[in-house]
Design an enzyme around this catalytic site. Structure first.
Site, short mmCIF file in Angstrom:
data_model
loop_
_atom_site.label_atom_id
_atom_site.label_comp_id
_atom_site.label_asym_id
_atom_site.label_seq_id
_atom_site.Cartn_x
_atom_site.Cartn_y
_atom_site.Cartn_z
N ASP A 66 -12.13 2.91 -16.77
CA ASP A 66 -12.10 4.29 -16.25
C ASP A 66 -12.54 5.25 -17.33
OD1 ASP A 66 -10.42 4.28 -13.52
OD2 ASP A 66 -9.58 2.78 -14.88
N ASP A 100 4.92 4.12 -13.44
CA ASP A 100 3.75 4.37 -14.28
C ASP A 100 4.16 4.50 -15.75
OD1 ASP A 100 2.50 4.47 -11.88
OD2 ASP A 100 1.82 6.54 -12.02
N GLU A 127 -10.01 6.82 -4.96
CA GLU A 127 -10.33 6.33 -3.63
C GLU A 127 -10.74 7.46 -2.70
OE1 GLU A 127 -6.96 2.77 -3.93
OE2 GLU A 127 -6.52 4.65 -2.89
N LYS A 153 -14.89 3.57 -3.53
CA LYS A 153 -13.72 2.75 -3.25
C LYS A 153 -12.93 3.30 -2.07
CE LYS A 153 -9.45 1.05 -5.37
NZ LYS A 153 -8.55 1.19 -6.52
N THR A 158 -9.88 -2.74 -1.25
CA THR A 158 -8.72 -3.37 -1.88
C THR A 158 -7.99 -4.31 -0.92
OG1 THR A 158 -7.25 -1.59 -1.21
CG2 THR A 158 -8.38 -1.33 -3.30
N GLU A 205 -11.30 -5.72 -4.84
CA GLU A 205 -10.32 -5.90 -5.92
C GLU A 205 -8.96 -6.12 -5.29
OE1 GLU A 205 -9.12 -1.41 -7.21
OE2 GLU A 205 -11.16 -2.04 -7.67
N ASN A 206 -8.05 -6.70 -6.05
CA ASN A 206 -6.70 -6.90 -5.55
C ASN A 206 -5.91 -5.60 -5.64
OD1 ASN A 206 -7.23 -7.72 -8.34
ND2 ASN A 206 -5.04 -8.11 -8.53
N LEU A 216 -2.51 -5.46 -5.69
CA LEU A 216 -1.33 -5.71 -6.51
C LEU A 216 -1.64 -6.84 -7.47
CD1 LEU A 216 1.38 -5.58 -3.71
CD2 LEU A 216 1.00 -3.85 -5.46
#
Length: 554
Positions: free
Chosen positions: A140, A188, A273, A381, A428, A469-470, A472
């Site tokens: 990122d 987080d 997203e 995404k 996702t 992408e996953n 989790l």
């Protein structure tokens, strides 16, 4: 009418899982969605995404001939698999399409001063990834770091050093233009806010942020209502995004020219997203709440008023007053219940407007991204909002901006917009199983498999690339097998498959001995190569070999 097809019929190769996937609390790329965080809160265990800490790097990477578990950097796993456990039969992916595998880097790999954190430790970890033939990494590029203090003053220094390390190792880069806040949700451990100069504007004009019905502001990203409003020191939001992307393209020209940067993913909303921030943990949302509409800033309300006036019903210039709250269930509300107002004349008008604002935002930003990154693969995404998918209204999708009730395909208009710009779709939750969701949260009426099937086909129907992408963290064979099944659908007459897969994320848990051995096995199978310990299905014929570009070899 949209026909809901049984997931069992679609994925006829799936076997009932012997246990639910274990969800760990880790921070999602582009800042985790609050969905991820609350899954983790409910499921347990916390995992740090830092590259330092308990997993200290202390050796040179192994040669390719050595077994993964021989490498001293790969720590001992405390979560061993029972050697006597009977494994379900697996598909043989030898000779199938080559699907590149990328790994997301830790969120704190670059600090708030735009300096690379622990470059030596990161280098060793990247060498390990390279040794098991990972194709590249995703990183990122945070707006809140690069343009932190002054409008149009950019600091790319830490990213330049990181990119040089990646290039020297022969890895590729997927780079995310992250125009949103990182962190602020449950679990987080990294917080990167929007730029200071943006936050100063927000103090005097809080309507630059998405706002819910009660007037609560969400500073996670900018409202799409200011896409064309000159409220950011003389610039519109889309001009700010374009200037940032153009600066990146100029600064890193050499990495584009030599092909190190393989893809740019453009952040289009919360967590990067394309969706509204309809389920923020900071406002009390908990899974599987339906969320709330986020259109109450003055700019979006002005847009709604204009749309109602054009329609000839100015009294429709309002949000629904019977849509419940963040943690409501659909049947508790007059709007989302079966036969509810979501399917009334007003409901259809409002949802059409709300979802079109989402599509228009993507359209505007991706048009400028194509100008900034001409000739480079660009991706956008979408989040996998799979809860309440088995209800008529699909309430959680509606509040997020996906107009996808049971009698309408809400993803086809988004796919068409991406097709217009030649943009790939990144989706996702490809590792989630519907049966697991029914075991853990039966009240949510979730269907991640059905959602994945719908979205992938919406994209493939207009012939755009689909990556994934996953949602989790995933460390077990059942999760990897589920990803493989979605990456390379069985018996697809057109041979369609994912263009790439990005794994969430590089962390100490992944580097544990058993976990990393499973990951290496997964990468091998994604590349279409054979593994020695395959529990094969009987009488399965190998697929015709394909090259790395996805084309069938002669």
């Amino acid at each position: 009418m949209k026909m809901v097809v049984s997931s069992v019929r679609i994925f006829n190769s799936l076997k009932p899982p012997s246990a639910s996937l274990t969800a760990y609390s880790t921070v999602h790329s582009r800042s985790p969605s609050s969905l991820d965080c609350n899954f983790c809160r409910l499921k347990g265990g916390f995992v740090s995404s830092s590259i330092s800490g308990s997993c200290q790097l202390r050796a040179i990477v192994r040669d390719k001939g050595k077994r993964t578990e021989d490498h001293p950097l790969v720590g001992d796993s405390t979560d061993k698999v029972d050697e006597n456990q009977v494994m379900e039969p697996e598909r043989d992916f030898a000779g199938t399409s080559y699907v590149p595998v990328y790994v997301m880097l830790p969120l704190d790999v670059i600090d708030m001063k735009c300096e690379l954190v622990d470059p030596e430790g990161l280098l060793d970890q990247l060498r390990i990834l390279r040794s098991v033939n990972v194709d590249g990494v995703m990183v990122d590029c945070w707006w809140g770091i690069v343009e932190a203090h002054t409008s149009q003053l950019y600091n790319w220094s830490g990213y330049k050093r990181l990119f040089q390390i990646v290039r020297d190792l022969g890895l590729k880069l997927q780079v995310v233009m992250s125009f949103h806040e990182c962190g602020g949700n449950v679990g987080d451990n990294v917080h990167i806010p929007l730029p200071q100069w943006i936050r100063e504007i927000g103090e005097s004009n809080p309507d630059i942020y998405f706002t819910d019905r009660e007037g609560k502001r969400n500073p996670e990203c900018l409202t799409w209502g200011i896409d064309k409003e000159r409220v950011l020191k003389g610039r519109t939001a889309v001009e700010v995004y374009f200037d940032y992307m153009r600066s990146f393209r100029v600064e890193f020209d050499e990495f584009f020219v030599d092909g190190v940067i393989s893809e740019i993913e453009v952040g289009l909303g919360p967590c990067g997203e394309l969706r509204y921030p309809s389920y923020p943990a900071k406002h009390g949302w908990r899974y599987p709440g339906i969320g709330e509409f986020q259109c109450y800033d003055k700019y979006l309300m002005k847009s709604l008023s204009k749309a109602a006036e054009i329609r000839g019903h100015s009294f429709w210039a309002r949000g629904p007053d019977n849509a419940g709250s963040y943690n409501s269930t659909p049947h508790e509300t007059g709007f989302f219940r079966d036969g509810g107002d979501y399917d009334s004349y007003y409901g259809r008008f409002f949802l059409n407007w709300y979802s079109q604002v989402l599509v228009d935002h993507g359209d505007r930003v991706l048009a400028l991204a194509n100008l900034a990154f001409e000739g480079t693969c660009i991706a956008a995404k979408l989040s996998g909002i799979h809860w309440w998918y088995k209800t008529a209204s699909h309430a959680a999708e509606l509040t997020a901006g996906f107009y996808n009730p049971s009698n309408r395909d809400g993803y086809a208009p988004i796919a068409s917009m991406l097709k217009k710009h030649g943009v790939a779709l990144n989706f996702t939750c490809v590792e989630l199983r519907t049966l697991d969701q029914h075991e853990d949260f039966p009240e949510a009426l979730a269907d991640p498999e059905g959602l994945v099937w719908q979205v992938l086909n919406a994209a493939w129907d207009v012939s755009i690339l689909v990556a994934s992408e996953n949602a989790l963290p995933c460390y077990d064979r059942e999760g990897y097998n589920k990803i493989l099944e979605n990456a390379k659908p069985r018996n697809d007459p057109d041979g369609r498959h994912l263009s790439a897969f990005t794994y969430l994320r590089l962390n100490p848990v992944l580097m544990e001995t058993h976990n990393f051995a499973e990951f290496e096995r997964f990468v091998t199978r994604m590349h279409g190569e054979a593994v020695p310990d395959l529990q094969s299905f009987p009488n399965e014929k190998p697929a015709k070999p394909e090259g790395k570009d996805g084309q069938v070899d002669a």
